[in-house]
Design a protein around this motif. Structure first.
Motif: not given
Length: 497
Positions: A260-263, A283-292, A371-384
């Motif tokens: 139904a969802g996978m984020e 908080l000790d993981v690099a990626a978190l997956l939510i699967v419904e 690209l984050s390192a190149q532009y000197g800006l942080g990024v947080a990734n959230v996605f479907h």
């Protein structure tokens, strides 16, 4: 503002008092706003990097008033920008200095609920979540659920073809809207689609959904409602690397399982969301997956074991399965609050919206980190993750000179990367002004001209929401011209109309 919008018409601005008086004759009382201070709340939508106070705001309450407003503006050559709740993240409701902002917040009634036909007819100002609230006691719900569903309106969802965490299985807005009442720029009221699953004639509702306010003003929407699944359970899965999480997503879909969802969220987004809602994210993981998974209880139990096995095969270090409805809602609470939670990471963020093939997730996320390192800006990734719709949140501080410019350049590179990988510029936020100037990297001049022909068919004077979607908006007469070379037109034997 680094963004270039159409040059305001000085003659129109000089007529401001006359225009306000004419609109007050149509919408009496407090329906017209022209005080400079009172106009401030309307100067931007959810893309707050760009701001422009409107010339006038008008707040009609009936379709007849909308029709009269548009008819008068059409006759007088006044531009109009439709606006719902203002949650658009692509600048779709950015006002114009010489335009009327047409707010639809007062169109907030649920008109009809038909459980036999499984439809609801609502006004465009009804919030997304309110549709589900109206039908949930009878065991139904409305499937598309953007993260802003508590505030975003159905009319805005139609304009941008919004999605949400459950769009993987149940589709975006376009898959859940059956019909609409629309007021054209000349004031004509038309209906497209209807209660029938597949009405006769051209699929104009497919044209209207996602048209970003360029074709008409939606004043009524017929949506599909669904019976609530017998069971819904979610898995919270942590991975040591983003690559292993991305591979798990691909393996779940390859196994023929459609959740139904996978984020997915990366480490910065996980930390921000957990600090904000405190639902027990690892908080000790690099990626978190939510699967419904949802459906009959036996089916859910079986699929949960299947997904858990795939996750373990991909090196999952954390795996929790919701034990009850409260825990399932808790799993989603952090994901739903991920955007506001990033305020803990930076004063401002620039939310991108691009879509890529699922197999490219690891490669694209690695490039975003570069690209984050190149532009000197942080990024947080959230996605479907299930449908490859990325929402990188570029972190910046608008008070620091040059940071917004760098954020814009960073965002442009992400979108170019999406297209390069075989994806598209947008998944659910629309083009608006944010992606307008990038349209030529995805579409040829011929493609864009054909799209503009549709715009011309609905709005020949180009008065509805100008400055959005098209990098160069040609006059309609220009699009119909035939190239003449040496006094001859191509294919002279063909009849021309």
């Amino acid at each position: 503002m680094s963004l270039v919008m159409p040059e305001p018409d000085a003659d129109t601005i000089a007529r401001r008092a006359e225009i306000a008086a004419a609109l007050r004759a149509i919408v009496p009382g407090e329906g017209v706003i022209d005080d400079p201070d009172a106009l401030r709340p309307y100067e931007s939508d959810g893309l707050t990097a760009y701001r422009q106070p409107p010339m006038i705001v008008v707040l009609p309450e009936t379709t007849a008033q909308v029709s009269a407003i548009l008819r008068w503006c059409h006759a007088e050559g006044i531009k109009v920008v439709p606006r719902g709740s203002g949650t658009s993240l692509s600048g779709g409701a950015l006002p114009l200095a010489d335009g009327v902002l047409l707010g639809l917040a007062k169109f907030n009634r649920v008109i009809e609920i038909d459980y036999d036909d499984r439809i609801a007819i609502v006004q465009p100002g009804v919030t997304n979540l309110a549709v589900t609230r109206a039908v949930e006691e009878s065991g139904f719900y409305y499937a598309p659920d953007p993260s802003s569903q508590i505030a975003c309106s159905i009319g805005g969802n139609v304009a941008e073809n919004s999605g949400g965490v459950h769009c993987l299985k149940y589709g975006l807005t376009t898959n859940n809207v059956l019909g609409a009442e629309i007021v054209l720029m000349d004031g004509e009221v038309i209906r497209v689609g209807g209660k029938a699953l597949d009405p006769a004639g051209l699929d104009l509702i497919g044209v209207v959904v996602g048209s970003e306010g360029l074709l008409g003003v939606v004043t009524e929407v017929t949506v599909r409602i669904l019976p609530k699944p017998e069971t819904a359970r979610a898995l919270l899965i942590g991975f040591p690397t983003v690559e292993s999480g991305g591979q798990c997503v691909a393996d779940v879909i390859a196994a023929g399982i459609i959740p139904a969802g996978m984020e997915m969220m990366d480490a910065p987004a996980i930390a921000a969301a957990e600090a904000f809602v405190q639902v027990g994210y690892p908080l000790d993981v690099a990626a978190l997956l939510i699967v419904e998974l949802d459906g009959p209880a036996a089916e859910c139990d079986h699929l949960i074991e299947e997904v858990a096995g795939i996750a373990r095969a991909n090196g999952a270090t954390t795996l929790r399965i919701s034990r009850d409805e409260n825990e399932r809602i808790g799993f989603w609470a952090g994901r739903k609050a991920a955007f506001p939670a990033t305020a803990r990471l930076a004063p401002d963020y620039y939310c991108m919206d691009g879509t890529i093939p699922r197999r490219c997730l690891p490669q694209v996320l690695e490039r975003i980190a570069e690209l984050s390192a190149q532009y000197g800006l942080g990024v947080a990734n959230v996605f479907h993750a299930g449908d490859g719709n990325l929402h990188p949140l570029i972190l910046y501080d608008a008070n620091r000179p040059g940071e917004l410019d760098r954020a814009e350049a960073f965002g442009s590179d992400i979108l170019r990367l999406c297209v390069e990988m075989g994806g598209v510029l947008t998944g659910e936020h629309g083009v608006g002004v944010e992606k307008r100037d990038l349209m030529p990297i995805m579409f040829s001049a011929v493609d864009l001209a054909q799209q503009q022909q549709v715009k011309c068919a609905f709005d020949p004077k180009l008065l509805l929401n100008p400055g959005k979607v098209f990098p160069t908006l040609h006059r309609c007469a220009e699009l119909g011209r035939v190239h003449v070379h040496g006094g001859k037109v191509p294919f002279p034997d063909l009849p021309r109309f």
